[in-house]
Design a protein around this motif. Structure first.
Motif, short mmCIF file in Angstrom:
data_model
loop_
_atom_site.label_atom_id
_atom_site.label_comp_id
_atom_site.label_asym_id
_atom_site.label_seq_id
_atom_site.Cartn_x
_atom_site.Cartn_y
_atom_site.Cartn_z
N LEU A 1 0.84 -1.43 -0.34
CA LEU A 1 0.11 -0.19 -0.46
C LEU A 1 1.05 1.14 -0.03
O LEU A 1 1.75 1.15 0.72
CB LEU A 1 -1.12 -0.68 1.59
CG LEU A 1 -2.10 -0.88 1.51
CD1 LEU A 1 -3.04 -0.88 2.56
CD2 LEU A 1 -2.99 -0.77 -0.25
N PRO A 2 0.16 2.26 -0.50
CA PRO A 2 1.30 3.68 -0.73
C PRO A 2 1.08 4.20 0.91
O PRO A 2 0.58 3.89 1.86
CB PRO A 2 -0.09 4.55 -1.18
CG PRO A 2 -1.12 3.77 -2.02
CD PRO A 2 -1.62 2.41 -0.97
N PHE A 3 2.48 5.26 1.04
CA PHE A 3 3.30 5.48 2.16
C PHE A 3 3.17 4.68 3.33
O PHE A 3 3.64 4.68 4.05
CB PHE A 3 1.92 5.84 3.08
CG PHE A 3 1.60 7.44 1.52
CD1 PHE A 3 3.18 8.27 1.65
CD2 PHE A 3 0.31 7.66 1.56
CE1 PHE A 3 3.13 9.06 1.08
CE2 PHE A 3 0.05 9.06 0.25
CZ PHE A 3 1.34 9.52 0.48
N GLU A 4 2.88 3.46 3.05
CA GLU A 4 3.45 1.51 4.13
C GLU A 4 4.83 0.76 3.50
O GLU A 4 5.06 0.28 4.17
CB GLU A 4 2.74 0.66 4.10
CG GLU A 4 1.28 1.78 4.93
CD GLU A 4 0.76 0.47 5.37
OE1 GLU A 4 0.46 -0.96 4.58
OE2 GLU A 4 -1.46 0.86 5.65
N HIS A 5 5.24 1.51 2.98
CA HIS A 5 6.60 1.04 2.43
C HIS A 5 7.52 2.39 1.69
O HIS A 5 6.78 3.59 1.13
CB HIS A 5 6.82 0.15 0.98
CG HIS A 5 5.99 0.23 -0.36
ND1 HIS A 5 4.52 0.47 -0.30
CD2 HIS A 5 6.50 0.32 -1.66
CE1 HIS A 5 4.66 0.80 -1.03
NE2 HIS A 5 5.65 0.80 -2.73
N SER A 6 9.12 2.08 1.40
CA SER A 6 9.48 3.21 0.61
C SER A 6 10.93 2.95 0.25
O SER A 6 11.01 1.39 -0.47
CB SER A 6 10.59 3.41 2.58
OG SER A 6 9.95 4.40 2.88
N TYR A 7 11.77 3.19 -0.86
CA TYR A 7 11.92 3.09 -1.56
C TYR A 7 13.36 3.85 -1.51
O TYR A 7 13.31 4.62 -0.70
CB TYR A 7 11.80 3.38 -3.55
CG TYR A 7 11.16 3.07 -4.32
CD1 TYR A 7 11.14 1.88 -4.91
CD2 TYR A 7 9.76 2.81 -3.66
CE1 TYR A 7 10.68 0.82 -5.29
CE2 TYR A 7 9.06 1.62 -4.41
CZ TYR A 7 9.29 0.83 -5.14
OH TYR A 7 7.79 0.28 -5.64
N ARG A 8 14.86 3.44 -1.99
CA ARG A 8 15.83 3.89 -1.70
C ARG A 8 15.90 4.82 -3.08
O ARG A 8 15.42 5.14 -4.07
CB ARG A 8 17.03 2.65 -2.52
CG ARG A 8 17.62 2.15 -0.68
CD ARG A 8 18.90 1.51 -1.02
NE ARG A 8 18.75 0.70 -2.45
CZ ARG A 8 19.40 -0.26 -3.04
NH1 ARG A 8 20.04 0.42 -3.35
NH2 ARG A 8 19.07 -1.16 -3.72
N ASN A 9 16.43 6.00 -2.11
CA ASN A 9 16.84 8.20 -3.16
C ASN A 9 17.32 7.42 -4.49
O ASN A 9 18.39 6.85 -4.63
CB ASN A 9 17.33 8.89 -2.35
CG ASN A 9 17.47 9.66 -2.42
OD1 ASN A 9 17.34 9.80 -3.90
ND2 ASN A 9 17.15 10.13 -1.50
N GLY A 10 16.64 7.81 -5.99
CA GLY A 10 17.85 7.57 -7.00
C GLY A 10 18.89 8.53 -7.37
O GLY A 10 19.51 8.09 -7.36
N MET A 11 19.57 9.08 -6.26
CA MET A 11 20.79 10.01 -6.20
C MET A 11 21.59 9.92 -4.59
O MET A 11 22.07 9.87 -4.51
CB MET A 11 20.28 11.58 -5.43
CG MET A 11 19.34 11.76 -6.86
SD MET A 11 20.12 12.04 -8.37
CE MET A 11 21.83 12.76 -8.42
N GLN A 12 20.63 7.70 -4.61
CA GLN A 12 22.19 6.79 -3.01
C GLN A 12 23.40 7.18 -3.55
O GLN A 12 23.74 7.13 -2.66
CB GLN A 12 21.28 5.96 -3.19
CG GLN A 12 21.75 5.09 -4.40
CD GLN A 12 20.77 3.57 -4.20
OE1 GLN A 12 21.53 2.75 -3.49
NE2 GLN A 12 20.12 3.11 -4.81
N HIS A 13 23.91 7.43 -4.38
CA HIS A 13 25.34 7.49 -4.85
C HIS A 13 25.90 8.95 -4.50
O HIS A 13 27.24 8.71 -3.79
CB HIS A 13 25.25 6.74 -5.97
CG HIS A 13 24.74 8.05 -6.85
ND1 HIS A 13 23.52 7.93 -6.99
CD2 HIS A 13 25.85 8.65 -7.79
CE1 HIS A 13 23.16 8.87 -8.18
NE2 HIS A 13 25.00 9.66 -8.65
N CYS A 14 25.17 9.74 -4.18
CA CYS A 14 26.09 11.03 -3.68
C CYS A 14 24.66 11.70 -2.28
O CYS A 14 25.58 12.79 -2.52
CB CYS A 14 25.95 11.83 -4.84
SG CYS A 14 24.58 12.88 -5.83
N LEU A 15 23.90 11.29 -2.15
CA LEU A 15 23.64 11.61 -0.54
C LEU A 15 25.07 11.40 0.05
O LEU A 15 25.73 10.61 0.24
CB LEU A 15 22.72 10.64 -0.25
CG LEU A 15 20.98 10.48 -1.03
CD1 LEU A 15 20.05 9.57 0.06
CD2 LEU A 15 20.57 12.37 -1.03
#
Ligand SMILES: C[S@@+](CC[C@H](N)C(=O)[O-])C[C@H]1O[C@@H](n2cnc3c(N)ncnc32)[C@H](O)[C@@H]1O
Length: 255
Positions: free
Chosen positions: A187-201
Motif C-alpha cells: 500500500l501507498p505510504f506503507e513502504h519506501s524506495y531507496r533514493n534515486g540519488m543514493q550514490h551521492c547523498l
C-alpha cells in the motif's frame, strides 16, 4: 564522500559516497581483473560512468533510479532464488549481475547491456522498471517471448506502480498475462524506495523515500519456474514483512 577528479588540472570533479565507491571497486575487480590487472583504467572509467549518469539524470526525474530496499532484495534472493536485476545501473545495483541502459560505460562494472537485448533461457529475475510506459509495455512483451522460448525454469518478479486511474497498459497486460501466477500489492505510504540519488547523498537519513503510490508485484513464470520458485502465501507474507523493514540505512554490497 569520495571525489573522482579528471582533466589536465583535475578541474572536473564528481562526488560519490564511500560505500558506493567501495562497491564499484569490487565490481570492477570482479569484471576487469584480467583486462586491467593494475586497475590503471579504473578512475577514467569510473569518471565516464558517473558523468554519463550525471548528464542523464540532469534531464530526468531521479524517480527513474529509485531502488527497492535492501531487506526486499535479501528476501527475494532467499525466497525466490533471484540473482539478477533487469533494470539497474552500476550505482543502484544490489546484485553483481544486472542489465542497464548504457553498456559502453557500465560494462566495466558488470552490466550485461539493455534489458531488451538480453535473452536468458532460464533463471530467476527481478524487474523494477523506470516509470516509462513504452518501456514497461516493451518489457512485458519481451518477458512473454522469453517465457515462451525458455529451456528451463524461468521466473520474473515485476515491481511497478499500482496506477489504476486509469491503469497503465503494462499493468493491464501483466495482470492478464497467461504467465501471471500470483500478484500482490504493497500500500501507498506503507513502504519506501531507496533514493534515486543514493550514490551521492551526504546524509544516510535521506536514503529512503516513502512511496506515495502502491506497488504491484507480479510473478510471471513458466511451469518449471512456478514449480521451482512457487509464490506461496507464506513466502508472500515474508516478502511483505521485508517491505516493512526499509528504515535500515544499509547500502548494498554486490551479491
Ligand atoms: C527504478 S530503477 C531500478 C533500481 C534497482 N536496480 C531496482 O531494481 O530496484 C530503474 C533502472 O533501470 C535503468 N534502465 C533504464 N533503461 C534501461 C534498459 N533499457 N535496460 C536496463 N536498465 C535500464 C535506469 O537507468 C535505472 O537505473
Amino acid at each position: 564522500m569520495q571525489f573522482v577528479r579528471y582533466g589536465r588540472d583535475n578541474s572536473s570533479q564528481q562526488g560519490i559516497c564511500r560505500s558506493v565507491f567501495a562497491k564499484l571497486q569490487q565490481l570492477y575487480t570482479l569484471h576487469c581483473t584480467e583486462e586491467d590487472p593494475s586497475m590503471e583504467k579504473f578512475f577514467p572509467r569510473l569518471w565516464c560512468m558517473l558523468t554519463r549518469y550525471q548528464a542523464f539524470l540532469g534531464q530526468q526525474s531521479q524517480n527513474t533510479q529509485a531502488a527497492l530496499p535492501i531487506p526486499v532484495f535479501e528476501a527475494i534472493s532467499r525466497l525466490f532464488g533471484v540473482t539478477f536485476e533487469l533494470f539497474a545501473s552500476p550505482l543502484n545495483c544490489y546484485f553483481k549481475q544486472y542489465c542497464s541502459a548504457f553498456p559502453d560505460t557500465d560494462c566495466y562494472f558488470g552490466s550485461r547491456g539493455p534489458v531488451l537485448d538480453f535473452y536468458p533461457l532460464e533463471g530467476s529475475f527481478e524487474a523494477n522498471p523506470p516509470f516509462s510506459e513504452e518501456l514497461m509495455v516493451a518489457m512485458v512483451n519481451h518477458m512473454e517471448n522469453l517465457l515462451k522460448e525458455a529451456t528451463g525454469p524461468l521466473s520474473f518478479m515485476v515491481f511497478l506502480p499500482d496506477w489504476r486511474d486509469p491503469p497503465t497498459e503494462a499493468l493491464v497486460r501483466l495482470e492478464a498475462s497467461p504467465y501471471n501466477r500470483r500478484q500482490t500489492c504493497v500500500l501507498p505510504f506503507e513502504h519506501s524506495y531507496r533514493n534515486g540519488m543514493q550514490h551521492c547523498l551526504e546524509r544516510d537519513e535521506d536514503l529512503y523515500v516513502k512511496s506515495a503510490h502502491g506497488t504491484l508485484i507480479v510473478f510471471l513464470q513458466n511451469d518449471a519456474g512456478f514449480m521451482k520458485w512457487t509464490p506461496t502465501s507464506e513466502k508472500i507474507k515474508d516478502l511483505l514483512i521485508a517491505f516493512g523493514q526499509q528504515s535500515s540505512h544499509r547500502r548494498p554490497q554486490p551479491q
